[in-house]
Every structure is written in structure tokens, then in C-alpha cells.
Scaffold this motif. Structure first.
Motif, PDB file in Angstrom:
ATOM      1  N   VAL A 177      -6.252 -18.538  23.564  1.00 46.46           N
ATOM      2  CA  VAL A 177      -7.475 -18.640  24.364  1.00 46.46           C
ATOM      3  C   VAL A 177      -7.780 -17.309  25.042  1.00 46.46           C
ATOM      4  CG1 VAL A 177      -8.471 -19.727  26.427  1.00 46.46           C
ATOM      5  CG2 VAL A 177      -7.343 -21.132  24.707  1.00 46.46           C
ATOM      6  N   ILE A 178      -6.776 -16.685  25.626  1.00 42.92           N
ATOM      7  CA  ILE A 178      -6.982 -15.386  26.281  1.00 42.92           C
ATOM      8  C   ILE A 178      -7.424 -14.341  25.272  1.00 42.92           C
ATOM      9  CG2 ILE A 178      -5.800 -13.501  27.487  1.00 42.92           C
ATOM     10  CD1 ILE A 178      -4.113 -15.700  28.875  1.00 42.92           C
ATOM     11  N   THR A 179      -6.812 -14.326  24.104  1.00 37.84           N
ATOM     12  CA  THR A 179      -7.191 -13.373  23.051  1.00 37.84           C
ATOM     13  C   THR A 179      -8.638 -13.595  22.616  1.00 37.84           C
ATOM     14  OG1 THR A 179      -4.908 -13.292  22.273  1.00 37.84           O
ATOM     15  CG2 THR A 179      -6.595 -12.503  20.752  1.00 37.84           C
ATOM     16  N   ALA A 180      -9.018 -14.850  22.430  1.00 39.65           N
ATOM     17  CA  ALA A 180     -10.396 -15.149  22.019  1.00 39.65           C
ATOM     18  C   ALA A 180     -11.395 -14.711  23.083  1.00 39.65           C
ATOM     19  CB  ALA A 180     -10.539 -16.641  21.728  1.00 39.65           C
ATOM     20  N   ILE A 181     -11.092 -14.977  24.340  1.00 38.73           N
ATOM     21  CA  ILE A 181     -11.987 -14.567  25.420  1.00 38.73           C
ATOM     22  C   ILE A 181     -12.120 -13.053  25.463  1.00 38.73           C
ATOM     23  CG2 ILE A 181     -12.225 -14.443  27.945  1.00 38.73           C
ATOM     24  CD1 ILE A 181     -10.979 -17.279  28.019  1.00 38.73           C
ATOM     25  N   LEU A 182     -11.002 -12.373  25.368  1.00 37.27           N
ATOM     26  CA  LEU A 182     -11.045 -10.909  25.397  1.00 37.27           C
ATOM     27  C   LEU A 182     -11.785 -10.348  24.181  1.00 37.27           C
ATOM     28  CD1 LEU A 182      -7.442 -10.066  26.647  1.00 37.27           C
ATOM     29  CD2 LEU A 182      -9.563  -9.987  27.945  1.00 37.27           C
ATOM     30  N   TYR A 183     -11.580 -10.938  23.023  1.00 35.02           N
ATOM     31  CA  TYR A 183     -12.216 -10.459  21.792  1.00 35.02           C
ATOM     32  C   TYR A 183     -13.731 -10.669  21.828  1.00 35.02           C
ATOM     33  CZ  TYR A 183     -13.368  -9.938  16.883  1.00 35.02           C
ATOM     34  OH  TYR A 183     -13.942  -9.544  15.700  1.00 35.02           O
ATOM     35  N   PHE A 184     -14.148 -11.870  22.226  1.00 35.15           N
ATOM     36  CA  PHE A 184     -15.578 -12.182  22.193  1.00 35.15           C
ATOM     37  C   PHE A 184     -16.349 -11.590  23.354  1.00 35.15           C
ATOM     38  CE2 PHE A 184     -14.031 -15.688  19.443  1.00 35.15           C
ATOM     39  CZ  PHE A 184     -14.702 -15.298  18.296  1.00 35.15           C
ATOM     40  N   THR A 185     -15.688 -11.162  24.393  1.00 36.39           N
ATOM     41  CA  THR A 185     -16.372 -10.488  25.492  1.00 36.39           C
ATOM     42  C   THR A 185     -16.248  -8.976  25.372  1.00 36.39           C
ATOM     43  OG1 THR A 185     -14.407 -10.649  26.902  1.00 36.39           O
ATOM     44  CG2 THR A 185     -16.064 -12.399  27.100  1.00 36.39           C
TER      45      THR A 185
ATOM     46  N   LEU B  27     -13.838  -7.050  25.755  1.00 41.98           N
ATOM     47  CA  LEU B  27     -13.024  -6.395  26.780  1.00 41.98           C
ATOM     48  C   LEU B  27     -11.845  -5.632  26.182  1.00 41.98           C
ATOM     49  CD1 LEU B  27     -12.968  -9.088  29.602  1.00 41.98           C
ATOM     50  CD2 LEU B  27     -14.210  -6.923  29.584  1.00 41.98           C
ATOM     51  N   PHE B  28     -11.495  -5.912  24.906  1.00 41.63           N
ATOM     52  CA  PHE B  28     -10.390  -5.183  24.282  1.00 41.63           C
ATOM     53  C   PHE B  28     -10.712  -3.699  24.135  1.00 41.63           C
ATOM     54  CE2 PHE B  28      -7.946  -8.849  22.310  1.00 41.63           C
ATOM     55  CZ  PHE B  28      -6.780  -8.532  22.974  1.00 41.63           C
ATOM     56  N   SER B  29     -12.002  -3.350  24.149  1.00 40.93           N
ATOM     57  CA  SER B  29     -12.380  -1.942  23.995  1.00 40.93           C
ATOM     58  C   SER B  29     -12.061  -1.123  25.243  1.00 40.93           C
ATOM     59  CB  SER B  29     -13.870  -1.832  23.667  1.00 40.93           C
ATOM     60  OG  SER B  29     -14.640  -2.396  24.715  1.00 40.93           O
ATOM     61  N   LYS B  30     -11.891  -1.767  26.366  1.00 40.81           N
ATOM     62  CA  LYS B  30     -11.528  -1.042  27.584  1.00 40.81           C
ATOM     63  C   LYS B  30     -10.038  -0.701  27.515  1.00 40.81           C
ATOM     64  CE  LYS B  30     -15.041  -3.296  30.344  1.00 40.81           C
ATOM     65  NZ  LYS B  30     -16.140  -2.507  30.146  1.00 40.81           N
TER      66      LYS B  30
ATOM     67  N   VAL C  60      -7.155  -3.071  29.259  1.00 41.78           N
ATOM     68  CA  VAL C  60      -7.018  -4.477  28.870  1.00 41.78           C
ATOM     69  C   VAL C  60      -5.883  -4.696  27.863  1.00 41.78           C
ATOM     70  CG1 VAL C  60      -8.197  -6.442  27.801  1.00 41.78           C
ATOM     71  CG2 VAL C  60      -9.374  -5.056  29.508  1.00 41.78           C
ATOM     72  N   PRO C  61      -5.743  -3.891  26.799  1.00 45.26           N
ATOM     73  CA  PRO C  61      -4.600  -4.116  25.899  1.00 45.26           C
ATOM     74  C   PRO C  61      -3.247  -3.939  26.589  1.00 45.26           C
ATOM     75  CG  PRO C  61      -6.255  -2.785  24.800  1.00 45.26           C
ATOM     76  CD  PRO C  61      -6.678  -2.916  26.231  1.00 45.26           C
ATOM     77  N   ILE C  62      -3.173  -3.052  27.553  1.00 45.93           N
ATOM     78  CA  ILE C  62      -1.926  -2.863  28.297  1.00 45.93           C
ATOM     79  C   ILE C  62      -1.620  -4.109  29.129  1.00 45.93           C
ATOM     80  CG2 ILE C  62      -0.815  -1.524  30.130  1.00 45.93           C
ATOM     81  CD1 ILE C  62      -2.448   0.900  29.076  1.00 45.93           C
ATOM     82  N   LEU C  63      -2.643  -4.616  29.820  1.00 51.42           N
ATOM     83  CA  LEU C  63      -2.461  -5.837  30.610  1.00 51.42           C
ATOM     84  C   LEU C  63      -2.123  -7.026  29.709  1.00 51.42           C
ATOM     85  CD1 LEU C  63      -5.354  -5.504  33.219  1.00 51.42           C
ATOM     86  CD2 LEU C  63      -2.910  -5.159  33.585  1.00 51.42           C
ATOM     87  N   PHE C  64      -2.765  -7.089  28.549  1.00 47.69           N
ATOM     88  CA  PHE C  64      -2.469  -8.164  27.600  1.00 47.69           C
ATOM     89  C   PHE C  64      -1.026  -8.064  27.101  1.00 47.69           C
ATOM     90  CE2 PHE C  64      -2.358 -10.099  23.384  1.00 47.69           C
ATOM     91  CZ  PHE C  64      -2.825 -11.367  23.695  1.00 47.69           C
TER      92      PHE C  64
END
Length: 159
Positions: free
Chosen positions: A28-36, A38-41, A44-48
Motif C-alpha cells: 500500500v505504501i509503495t502504491a501510494i508513493l508510486y502513484f503520487t 513521490l519516489f522522484s524526490k 523518499v526512497p531513503i525513508l522507504f
């Protein structure tokens, strides 16, 4: 009467349940980050990654300690349940306060042959989790007999 520990199958059930919940939460977190997007920031990948490592350590550690700490006891007056990992919760349910007794099984519980006994009082519910089905049935029968005995005593006492 001494506190009873759960069967070894309960530990495996806890691991599988925690694994399933971890996979769903991370998906769910991955989907939210992907569709918003936010992974481009960059942060965010470090926090993930930190969240993933924390979830993995929780998956490996939490069920073990929950299993080691979980205990229950039934005596002539009450049901006593102790459980928890970081915070321990102790539940004491007087038998004369019981209104309803139920058995419940989820799909993972059923796979391991486990079930839980749910007792309902006016103040809420209490659960004895991860019991073998035959043990849960015997506890249910025992509680039913004790409740009937208490009801008969109260009935004869009022007459």
C-alpha cells in the motif's frame, strides 16, 4: 493454577500473520508513493528503505517475543490473559460477568489448526488467541458449565 503457554504452532501462525500484514502495508505504501510520484524526490526512497528495514526487523522479532510473553489461565473465578511485545496487557475477566462465548478462526488460523475463544462481558470482549481447536472447544465447554453453575447458584439464592 499456573499460566499456560501456547502451542508451538502459534509461533508459526504469528510469523505468517505478521508477514502477510507487513507485505500488505508495504504494498500500500509503495502504491501510494508510486502513484503520487513521490519516489522522484530524493529523500523518499531513503525513508522507504528505513521503513522497509524497520518492518523486516519487526517481522523477525515481534512474533517471537509475543509468543514468549503470551500466557493465559482459567480458574474457578476468572479468566486471566497476559500478552504483548513492548507493552504488556493483562486482562482479567470474572466468570460471573460473562454474557457470551464464541470461537473464531481466520484462514491462517485454520491452516495451522488454531482458533480463538472470544468472551463477551458488559464491559467488552476478551480473547484467548492461538489455541488448538480441541483446547478451545474444551475451554468453551468448561466456561459454559461454570457459567451455568453460577446462574443456578444465583437462581437458588434468590428463591
Amino acid at each position: 493454577m499456573e499460566l499456560k503457554q501456547l502451542n508451538q504452532k502459534a509461533l508459526y501462525c504469528m510469523y505468517v500473520t505478521t508477514f502477510c500484514m507487513t507485505v500488505v502495508a508495504l504494498a500500500v505504501i509503495t502504491a501510494i508513493l508510486y502513484f503520487t510520484s513521490l519516489f522522484s524526490k530524493p529523500i523518499v526512497p531513503i525513508l522507504f528503505g528505513i521503513l522497509f528495514i524497520f518492518s523486516l526487523s519487526d517481522l523477525l522479532i515481534c512474533p517471537f517475543f509475543r509468543y514468549r510473553r503470551y500466557r493465559y489461565r482459567l480458574d474457578k473465578d476468572c479468566i486471566y490473559i497476559r500478552e504483548g511485545f513492548l507493552w504488556t496487557e493483562e486482562t482479567i475477566v470474572p466468570l460471573e460477568r460473562l454474557h457470551k462465548i464464541a470461537l473464531s478462526q481466520g484462514p491462517i488460523d485454520r491452516f495451522f489448526g488454531l482458533t480463538k475463544v472470544i468472551v463477551t462481558t458488559a464491559g467488552g470482549d476478551a480473547e484467548i488467541n492461538f489455541l488448538e481447536y480441541t483446547v478451545a472447544q474444551s475451554i468453551t465447554e468448561s466456561l459454559k458449565h461454570k457459567i451455568n453453575h453460577i446462574a443456578l447458584e444465583e437462581k437458588h439464592g434468590k428463591q
